[in-house]
Design an enzyme around this catalytic site. Structure first.
Site, PDB file in Angstrom:
ATOM      1  N   ASN A 187     -10.931 -41.478 -40.234  1.00 27.41           N
ATOM      2  CA  ASN A 187     -12.113 -42.222 -40.646  1.00 27.41           C
ATOM      3  C   ASN A 187     -12.497 -43.183 -39.524  1.00 27.41           C
ATOM      4  O   ASN A 187     -11.815 -43.264 -38.489  1.00 27.41           O
ATOM      5  CB  ASN A 187     -11.888 -42.951 -41.976  1.00 27.41           C
ATOM      6  CG  ASN A 187     -10.744 -43.963 -41.919  1.00 27.41           C
ATOM      7  OD1 ASN A 187     -10.482 -44.574 -40.886  1.00 27.41           O
ATOM      8  ND2 ASN A 187     -10.062 -44.140 -43.043  1.00 27.41           N
ATOM      9  N   TYR A 188     -13.574 -43.923 -39.720  1.00 25.21           N
ATOM     10  CA  TYR A 188     -14.092 -44.792 -38.649  1.00 25.21           C
ATOM     11  C   TYR A 188     -13.061 -45.843 -38.234  1.00 25.21           C
ATOM     12  O   TYR A 188     -12.830 -46.057 -37.039  1.00 25.21           O
ATOM     13  CB  TYR A 188     -15.380 -45.471 -39.110  1.00 25.21           C
ATOM     14  CG  TYR A 188     -15.908 -46.482 -38.113  1.00 25.21           C
ATOM     15  CD1 TYR A 188     -16.540 -46.067 -36.945  1.00 25.21           C
ATOM     16  CD2 TYR A 188     -15.758 -47.853 -38.342  1.00 25.21           C
ATOM     17  CE1 TYR A 188     -17.009 -46.995 -36.022  1.00 25.21           C
ATOM     18  CE2 TYR A 188     -16.223 -48.784 -37.421  1.00 25.21           C
ATOM     19  CZ  TYR A 188     -16.852 -48.351 -36.268  1.00 25.21           C
ATOM     20  OH  TYR A 188     -17.308 -49.263 -35.353  1.00 25.21           O
ATOM     21  N   LYS A 189     -12.430 -46.484 -39.203  1.00 29.20           N
ATOM     22  CA  LYS A 189     -11.456 -47.543 -38.889  1.00 29.20           C
ATOM     23  C   LYS A 189     -10.293 -46.979 -38.070  1.00 29.20           C
ATOM     24  O   LYS A 189      -9.874 -47.570 -37.074  1.00 29.20           O
ATOM     25  CB  LYS A 189     -10.940 -48.168 -40.181  1.00 29.20           C
ATOM     26  CG  LYS A 189      -9.935 -49.294 -39.981  1.00 29.20           C
ATOM     27  CD  LYS A 189      -9.516 -49.894 -41.315  1.00 29.20           C
ATOM     28  CE  LYS A 189      -8.509 -51.036 -41.127  1.00 29.20           C
ATOM     29  NZ  LYS A 189      -7.234 -50.593 -40.576  1.00 29.20           N
ATOM     30  N   GLU A 190      -9.767 -45.844 -38.508  1.00 25.11           N
ATOM     31  CA  GLU A 190      -8.654 -45.224 -37.786  1.00 25.11           C
ATOM     32  C   GLU A 190      -9.074 -44.823 -36.377  1.00 25.11           C
ATOM     33  O   GLU A 190      -8.320 -45.000 -35.410  1.00 25.11           O
ATOM     34  CB  GLU A 190      -8.161 -44.004 -38.569  1.00 25.11           C
ATOM     35  CG  GLU A 190      -7.495 -44.366 -39.894  1.00 25.11           C
ATOM     36  CD  GLU A 190      -7.468 -43.215 -40.892  1.00 25.11           C
ATOM     37  OE1 GLU A 190      -6.802 -43.360 -41.920  1.00 25.11           O
ATOM     38  OE2 GLU A 190      -8.147 -42.189 -40.649  1.00 25.11           O
ATOM     39  N   ASP A 257      -8.822 -37.050 -48.563  1.00 25.36           N
ATOM     40  CA  ASP A 257      -8.024 -35.889 -48.985  1.00 25.36           C
ATOM     41  C   ASP A 257      -8.927 -34.707 -49.319  1.00 25.36           C
ATOM     42  O   ASP A 257      -8.617 -33.555 -48.997  1.00 25.36           O
ATOM     43  CB  ASP A 257      -7.181 -36.241 -50.217  1.00 25.36           C
ATOM     44  CG  ASP A 257      -6.063 -37.219 -49.907  1.00 25.36           C
ATOM     45  OD1 ASP A 257      -5.767 -37.418 -48.715  1.00 25.36           O
ATOM     46  OD2 ASP A 257      -5.489 -37.778 -50.855  1.00 25.36           O
TER      47      ASP A 257
END
Length: 459
Positions: A187-190, A257
């Site tokens: 995701n964006y944060k990761e 998921d």
């Protein structure tokens, strides 16, 4: 039938639903009254459940503690006809997340777990369970609870490469251990933690980060899930954005998921990567409309409608007029082929003139007659979706004639808006509007100018 392996961290999800009607006099915290709870499979078990519901055979490879939580997870896997090879580690505490909801709003989450990375010996024991098997895809579901050690991941990716098995991973923190994988779905944060901060709404910036991810990890399809901004893919030197399709968002639990599960399933079915992402986007939209983890079926994906993207489109003008008879209606029209600052400024000013802004949008056929066969650049669905996404536009009506005269006749707008270049010119339909208003354009902006600039850069 497809055979897919899911490797990763198993989690038991508990949802505790409570009444929450007051704040404690002891501290500024809510006082809750538990009503009922729900237990469900989380972590890589939720990925497995999603894949199973889509219609594939699923094996799970993982490590759990020797406790009641582990027993419950195994029981639920068995009930859902999901095969598993799980090593019991007496020194490990199985992961359990308890989410407490008050009035359908999550108040707090309680995590019970141990996250020590498994030893190489334990990784070898896990690998022995799959080394003689064949799979259509292998999915790594990383929740940073210790099962996906760099040693185990490298060993399984090498195994998959030798057998030409598709590999996918949803990473948490350590991206580098997934080097040489086919697909990564952060995701964006990761992604920012690995690649550095970037503006996900800037195409050039986003493309550079996706290219960097591809180069650093040697992956086939670099993509990033962007929440409300959908999913971005860089493939064949092209950035493709797949818009988010969620109608209502109640709980984002399990959205990631559902994306990786759907990609694993549909790519194993030999779907094109972009088609697989479109289907995964539908699955994610369904999941976030539910509370808690949810496994989506093929039927739900097939029946999911993207029509809400175009929910501002009006097909029955008389019905629209009757419904809004007490509103001041402003009308303007155009091709809106490549939306730019000039369009936005013009439309915002038009909206300020009344209660509802209605746009007449030329069809593809109409534009070709007016501007030539090379236009429009964007088809009707794309142009319609872009206009519907603007908060200051209330309705869009598509027309195929050269002019919107028939729309104006039926709509009878309070104000008909055109650009200032129509000064001293006859304005089609002005005799059916109560008032005609001319609005200045922002100098230097037009779709034609943008197209010409693009052509110049290619020369």
């Amino acid at each position: 039938m497809l055979n897919i392996l899911v490797v990763g961290d198993l989690i038991l999800d508990e949802y505790l639903f409570c009444d929450c009607l007051r704040i404690s006099p002891e501290a500024p915290v809510p006082v809750i009254n538990p009503k009922y709870n729900k237990l469900s499979l989380g972590g890589c078990a939720n990925v497995a459940l999603n894949i199973k519901k889509l219609g594939a055979n699923v094996d799970v490879l993982s490590v759990l503690g020797n406790d009641e939580c582990a027993n419950f997870i195994k029981k639920m896997l068995k009930e859902n006809e999901i095969n598993y090879e799980i090593i019991s580690d007496k020194n490990k505490k199985s992961s359990k997340k308890t989410r407490i909801f008050g009035q359908n709003q999550q108040i707090v989450r309680i995590d019970v777990e141990s996250c020590e990375v498994i030893s190489d010996d334990m990784a070898d024991c896990l690998f022995k369970n799959i080394e003689d098997k064949n799979y259509d895809a292998i999915v790594f579901s990383d929740y940073d609870k210790g099962v996906l050690s760099p040693y185990l991941v490298k060993k399984i990716i090498s195994f998959a490469k030798n057998k030409n098995i598709l590999t996918l991973a949803d990473p948490k923190k350590d991206f580098l251990k997934f080097k040489d994988i086919d697909i990564l779905t952060p995701n964006y944060k990761e992604a920012t933690e690995f690649l550095g901060l970037f503006d996900d709404e800037d195409d050039d910036n986003l493309s550079k980060k996706l290219i960097l991810m591809k180069e650093k990890l040697n992956i086939k399809y670099p993509l990033i899930t962007l929440g409300k901004n959908g999913i971005a893919l860089y493939n064949n030197n092209t950035l493709t954005r797949h818009l988010a399709l969620a109608k209502e968002v109640f709980d984002v639990t399990g959205a990631g998921d559902s994306v990786i599960s759907s990609l694993a399933y549909f790519l194993s079915r030999k779907k094109d990567i972009n088609e697989a992402i479109k289907l995964a986007n539908k699955a994610a939209a369904i999941v976030v409309s539910k509370i808690g983890s949810y496994a989506v079926s093929i039927d739900e994906i097939n029946e999911f409608s993207e029509d809400d993207i175009y929910k501002k489109q009006v097909k029955n003008i008389s019905e629209f007029v009757q419904k809004n008879k007490n509103k001041k209606i402003v009308f303007t029209n155009g091709c809106f082929d490549l939306l730019h600052l000039g369009h936005l400024s013009y439309l915002r000013k038009a909206k300020q003139l009344g209660d509802l802004l209605v746009i007449g949008l030329n069809s593809d056929e109409s534009i070709k007659r007016l501007k030539g066969l090379a236009r429009p650049i964007n088809d009707i669905n794309t142009r319609l979706a872009m206009l519907c996404a603007l908060e200051f536009i209330d309705a869009v009506i598509v027309f195929s004639d050269d002019t919107p005269l028939e729309i104006i006749k039926e709509l009878k707008p309070d104000i008909l808006v055109k650009g200032a270049d129509y000064k001293d010119k006859e304005i089609v339909g002005s005799n059916f509007a109560k008032q005609t208003c001319l609005i200045d354009f922002v100098d230097g902006y037009s779709s034609t100018n943008i197209i010409n600039k693009i052509k110049e850069t290619q020369c």
